[in-house]
Write a protein that holds these residues in place. Structure first.
Motif, mmCIF file in Angstrom:
data_model
loop_
_atom_site.group_PDB
_atom_site.id
_atom_site.type_symbol
_atom_site.label_atom_id
_atom_site.label_comp_id
_atom_site.label_asym_id
_atom_site.label_seq_id
_atom_site.Cartn_x
_atom_site.Cartn_y
_atom_site.Cartn_z
ATOM 1 N N GLU A 57 0.889 -0.890 -0.236
ATOM 2 C CA GLU A 57 -0.058 0.434 -0.128
ATOM 3 C C GLU A 57 1.165 1.573 -0.100
ATOM 4 O O GLU A 57 2.231 1.539 -0.058
ATOM 5 C CB GLU A 57 -0.862 0.082 1.065
ATOM 6 C CG GLU A 57 -1.732 1.469 1.527
ATOM 7 C CD GLU A 57 -2.849 0.433 2.585
ATOM 8 O OE1 GLU A 57 -4.080 0.750 2.309
ATOM 9 O OE2 GLU A 57 -2.822 0.683 3.297
ATOM 10 N N PHE A 59 0.692 4.679 2.097
ATOM 11 C CA PHE A 59 0.009 4.939 2.704
ATOM 12 C C PHE A 59 0.446 6.640 3.458
ATOM 13 O O PHE A 59 1.909 6.446 3.727
ATOM 14 C CB PHE A 59 -0.137 3.978 4.013
ATOM 15 C CG PHE A 59 -0.667 4.333 5.294
ATOM 16 C CD1 PHE A 59 -1.969 4.045 5.095
ATOM 17 C CD2 PHE A 59 -0.769 4.918 6.375
ATOM 18 C CE1 PHE A 59 -3.187 3.939 6.447
ATOM 19 C CE2 PHE A 59 -1.493 4.806 7.374
ATOM 20 C CZ PHE A 59 -2.773 5.180 7.324
ATOM 21 N N LYS A 231 -2.282 13.180 -1.206
ATOM 22 C CA LYS A 231 -3.123 13.466 -1.897
ATOM 23 C C LYS A 231 -2.691 12.442 -3.734
ATOM 24 O O LYS A 231 -2.853 11.890 -4.255
ATOM 25 C CB LYS A 231 -3.928 14.318 -2.171
ATOM 26 C CG LYS A 231 -4.893 13.804 -3.595
ATOM 27 C CD LYS A 231 -5.584 14.848 -3.606
ATOM 28 C CE LYS A 231 -6.377 15.321 -5.249
ATOM 29 N NZ LYS A 231 -6.058 15.944 -5.714
ATOM 30 N N CYS A 234 -0.561 8.752 -2.177
ATOM 31 C CA CYS A 234 -0.324 7.617 -1.330
ATOM 32 C C CYS A 234 -2.223 7.467 -2.290
ATOM 33 O O CYS A 234 -3.178 8.093 -2.436
ATOM 34 C CB CYS A 234 -0.774 8.250 -0.232
ATOM 35 S SG CYS A 234 1.219 8.000 0.636
ATOM 36 N N ASP A 235 -2.228 5.881 -1.683
ATOM 37 C CA ASP A 235 -4.032 6.051 -1.711
ATOM 38 C C ASP A 235 -4.775 5.982 0.117
ATOM 39 O O ASP A 235 -5.881 6.267 -0.286
ATOM 40 C CB ASP A 235 -4.035 4.125 -1.886
ATOM 41 C CG ASP A 235 -3.256 3.535 -3.504
ATOM 42 O OD1 ASP A 235 -3.097 4.275 -3.805
ATOM 43 O OD2 ASP A 235 -2.156 2.467 -2.286
ATOM 44 N N ARG A 236 -3.902 5.612 0.944
ATOM 45 C CA ARG A 236 -4.595 5.792 1.971
ATOM 46 C C ARG A 236 -3.949 6.825 2.457
ATOM 47 O O ARG A 236 -3.057 7.035 2.722
ATOM 48 C CB ARG A 236 -5.072 4.523 3.031
ATOM 49 C CG ARG A 236 -6.028 4.082 2.441
ATOM 50 C CD ARG A 236 -6.465 3.186 3.289
ATOM 51 N NE ARG A 236 -5.781 2.239 3.693
ATOM 52 C CZ ARG A 236 -6.219 1.607 5.130
ATOM 53 N NH1 ARG A 236 -6.690 2.440 6.029
ATOM 54 N NH2 ARG A 236 -4.655 1.290 5.872
ATOM 55 N N THR A 248 -8.797 8.647 8.549
ATOM 56 C CA THR A 248 -8.155 8.133 8.415
ATOM 57 C C THR A 248 -8.942 7.189 7.186
ATOM 58 O O THR A 248 -10.078 7.504 7.201
ATOM 59 C CB THR A 248 -7.715 6.076 8.642
ATOM 60 O OG1 THR A 248 -7.245 6.766 10.116
ATOM 61 C CG2 THR A 248 -7.227 5.508 8.034
ATOM 62 N N GLY A 249 -8.269 7.287 5.494
ATOM 63 C CA GLY A 249 -9.337 6.930 5.221
ATOM 64 C C GLY A 249 -8.610 7.159 3.657
ATOM 65 O O GLY A 249 -7.714 7.053 3.950
ATOM 66 N N TYR A 250 -10.230 6.587 2.140
ATOM 67 C CA TYR A 250 -8.837 7.057 0.361
ATOM 68 C C TYR A 250 -8.699 8.379 1.185
ATOM 69 O O TYR A 250 -9.750 9.050 0.924
ATOM 70 C CB TYR A 250 -9.435 6.001 -0.070
ATOM 71 C CG TYR A 250 -9.790 4.843 0.258
ATOM 72 C CD1 TYR A 250 -8.849 4.024 -0.594
ATOM 73 C CD2 TYR A 250 -10.846 4.178 0.668
ATOM 74 C CE1 TYR A 250 -9.131 2.640 -0.410
ATOM 75 C CE2 TYR A 250 -11.232 2.950 0.651
ATOM 76 C CZ TYR A 250 -9.945 2.222 -0.079
ATOM 77 O OH TYR A 250 -9.533 0.721 0.676
ATOM 78 N N THR A 251 -6.972 8.643 -0.219
ATOM 79 C CA THR A 251 -6.769 9.342 -0.061
ATOM 80 C C THR A 251 -7.358 11.211 -0.391
ATOM 81 O O THR A 251 -8.444 11.765 0.128
ATOM 82 C CB THR A 251 -6.207 10.137 -0.832
ATOM 83 O OG1 THR A 251 -5.479 9.387 -1.684
ATOM 84 C CG2 THR A 251 -4.415 10.340 0.370
ATOM 85 N N ASP A 253 -11.208 10.851 -0.756
ATOM 86 C CA ASP A 253 -12.303 10.995 -0.488
ATOM 87 C C ASP A 253 -11.926 11.507 1.247
ATOM 88 O O ASP A 253 -12.913 12.804 1.376
ATOM 89 C CB ASP A 253 -12.963 9.319 0.528
ATOM 90 C CG ASP A 253 -13.278 8.671 -0.389
ATOM 91 O OD1 ASP A 253 -13.080 8.960 -1.761
ATOM 92 O OD2 ASP A 253 -13.775 7.517 -0.167
#
Lengths: 293, 319
Positions: A57, A59, A231, A234-236, A248-251, A253
């Protein structure tokens, strides 16, 4: 760079164990005593951090100065120990492991720091800097491997003969990345790797990190104060404030619809060209509405 | 209406190296002008030349005129410059800790700025004015008695701003005032800077490497590279329809909103000072460079809006 692609990572199965897992990590520091009669004041740098970074990932950890993101990084890299809680890297609980049993971590997890001038030894030649992690861990450090790494980060082979001060900021950061990749780590931790760089060079280094993470199937932990950089990379993302992870979350979102009030303030405070050109003023940066224009 | 600041043909040299070459720059009354560029582009040297604060053996030539000051600023002696600085012209630096006196309470420092230039009748009035200024930058009255080390970076930068605005200068110069600050603090400080200059109808020269900050704060922008102004114009014009290839590259490289996985980059590195190529300073990193670029490109456009490039980007839509 065909030669570097050697370790095939664990597949991206949903049930694969996380690359990094933190359970309720607390870190307290004590400040020096200020009075003979009162006890030393404590600083609560981390107040119960829970975190899970999956294999492969990208992160991101975002927060402002003093939020505890550097402490968190140091604890993940076992450069510092948690006051309580557990730190699990690739299935091994490293919380209380003595230094002599951390060799697997030193090989599998490598760091890139913010300031490439202070993280490179000015008296060593670049090739020795890059080979040092190998030598320390008792691997043969061949010139071939060093040349491979230099090529992988976009530096010419003769760069190895020179000293860090002979390079620009962006090139030094490439050297730091080459050094980090030398022991073939599976996790790359980058602490503000582009904060000290010019815009045109920042784009180059971000692309390089992105490409290497893809090609070598690395797990990337990317720490920054700049949510727009995170953003992009990263994915999250985890947003930290005052020693805690507030969101915490998907970037995408988190950036588009931040939930926590702190994240909302953070997102709206970021000046962007797009917003400015559509008429946003400095007063709009202070607005605490969640939705960025 | 005459310009507040007028810089003509400013050239800054150190020994045999030219660091800033032939910079023209004007700031109108109440106008907010941005000066952008990467490190080594000469933007800070330009500001320091205006202030007469260049380091030793760095020499400025050309002309700098400021409204309300009847002499040329370039080459003016220290006695005359010290009457201009802090009165007609004030500066906010990047690092507030080094800009403040660590051994003096901040209230006294602000009062001192007014007493030295005799813009207030006495100590009591100066202290009252200092409290008022602190209120304007949203700091409580108790801050008067604090020493700089007791304050956070954002609070210190607000003190420096209060100090700079104490004598209602005609021109405020800010050199990367928020680069060392967190984004939420940056938002507050930027807002206070803009409100401060608007309330006094002062002109603002804002230096930064951050395009988004310039676009939010300023109305007009000058892009510097290699010690030259390569493009200038209204913010909206320059940032939506860049003509110089460097401006174009800089905009693309800073676009993190893109959905592309890879960012657009400018090849190569910013050369160290004094090692830029002859002719067009950007030609060794430019994808469009040809032989003609070894001669210096002339300025196309008007004094306030234009560019210096042999192969400018096409204008597709013209407003």
């Amino acid at each position: 760079m065909p030669e570097i692609r050697e370790h095939i990572p664990a597949a991206h199965q949903p049930d694969a164990e996380p690359a990094i897992k933190l359970i309720d990590v607390v870190r307290n520091y004590t400040r020096p005593r200020t009075s003979l009669l009162r006890s030393a004041p404590a600083v609560h740098a981390l107040r119960g951090v829970n975190l899970e970074v999956k294999q492969g990932e990208r992160f991101g950890i975002v927060g402002e100065s003093g939020c505890g993101k550097s402490t968190l990084l140091r604890i993940i890299a076992a450069l510092d120990r948690a006051s309580s809680g557990h730190v699990i890297v690739e299935g091994t609980d490293i919380t209380h492991l003595p230094e002599r049993r951390l060799r697997f971590l030193r090989e599998n997890l490598q760091l890139v720091f913010q300031d490439p001038m202070s993280s490179l030894d000015p008296r060593m030649r670049v090739r020795d800097i890059i080979a040092e992690p190998l030598v320390v861990q008792g691997h043969p450090a061949s010139g071939q491997r060093v040349r491979e790494l230099l090529e992988a980060v976009g530096l010419s082979a003769d760069a190895g003969d020179r000293y860090p001060h002979q390079f620009s900021g962006g090139q030094r950061q490439r050297i730091s990345i080459a050094r980090a990749l030398a022991p073939r780590p599976r996790i790359l931790v980058a602490d503000e790797p582009v904060s000290a760089l010019d815009v045109s060079v920042r784009a180059q280094v971000l692309n390089l990190i992105s490409d290497l993470v893809d090609e070598l199937n690395l797990t990337l932990v990317f720490v920054s104060h700049d949510l727009s950089v995170v953003k992009h990379v990263c994915d999250r993302v985890a947003v930290m404030n005052a020693g805690q992870i507030v969101e915490t979350g998907y970037t995408g979102d988190v950036y588009a619809a931040p939930q926590h009030p702190y994240t909302q303030r953070l997102v709206s405070a970021i000046p962007t060209l797009h917003r400015a050109l559509s008429g946003a003023t400095t007063t709009d940066l202070l607005a605490t509405k969640g939705e960025p224009a | 209406m005459s310009d507040v600041l007028s810089v003509r043909g400013l050239t800054v040299t150190v020994r045999d190296k030219t660091l800033v070459s032939d910079v023209d720059l004007t700031v109108g009354p109440g106008e907010r002008v941005g000066l952008i560029g990467e490190s080594g582009s000469g933007k800070s040297l330009t500001a320091l030349s205006v202030l007469g604060l260049l380091p030793e053996d760095v020499v400025a030539a050309g002309s700098v005129q400021l409204t309300g000051v009847d002499h040329e600023l370039i080459g003016a002696d220290e006695r005359r410059m010290s009457r201009v600085r802090g009165r007609h012209l004030a500066m906010v630096f990047q690092e507030p800790m080094t800009a403040l006196n660590p051994t003096m309470r901040v209230g006294d420092q602000i009062a001192e700025a007014m007493l030295i230039h005799r813009t207030v009748p006495g100590r009591r009035a100066a202290r009252a004015a200092a409290v008022e200024l602190l209120g304007r930058v949203q700091l409580p009255r108790e801050t008067m008695r604090a020493y700089p080390h007791q304050l956070s970076g954002g609070q210190r930068q607000r003190i420096v701003l209060a100090l700079a605005l104490a004598n209602d200068p005609a021109l405020l110069i800010c050199d990367e005032p928020t680069t060392a600050l967190d984004v939420t603090v940056q938002a507050l400080v930027l807002d206070l800077i803009v409100k401060g200059v608007v309330a006094r109808s002062s002109a603002l020269l804002f230096i930064t490497h951050d395009l988004a900050v310039v676009a939010t704060v300023c109305e007009r922008v000058l892009v510097m590279y290699g010690g030259r102004v390569v493009e200038s114009g209204p913010v909206e014009e320059v940032f939506t329809r860049p003509r110089h290839r460097y401006t174009e590259g800089l905009l693309a490289a800073s676009d993190l909103e893109t959905n592309e996985r890879r960012l657009t980059t400018i090849p190569g590195n910013v050369p160290p000072a004094g090692q830029f190529p002859s002719g067009c300073v950007f030609r060794n990193r430019c994808r469009h460079a040809t032989d003609v670029c070894s001669t210096a490109p002339s300025w196309t456009g008007t004094a306030s809006t234009g560019f210096a490039c042999h192969h400018p980007a096409e204008v597709t839509t013209h407003a």
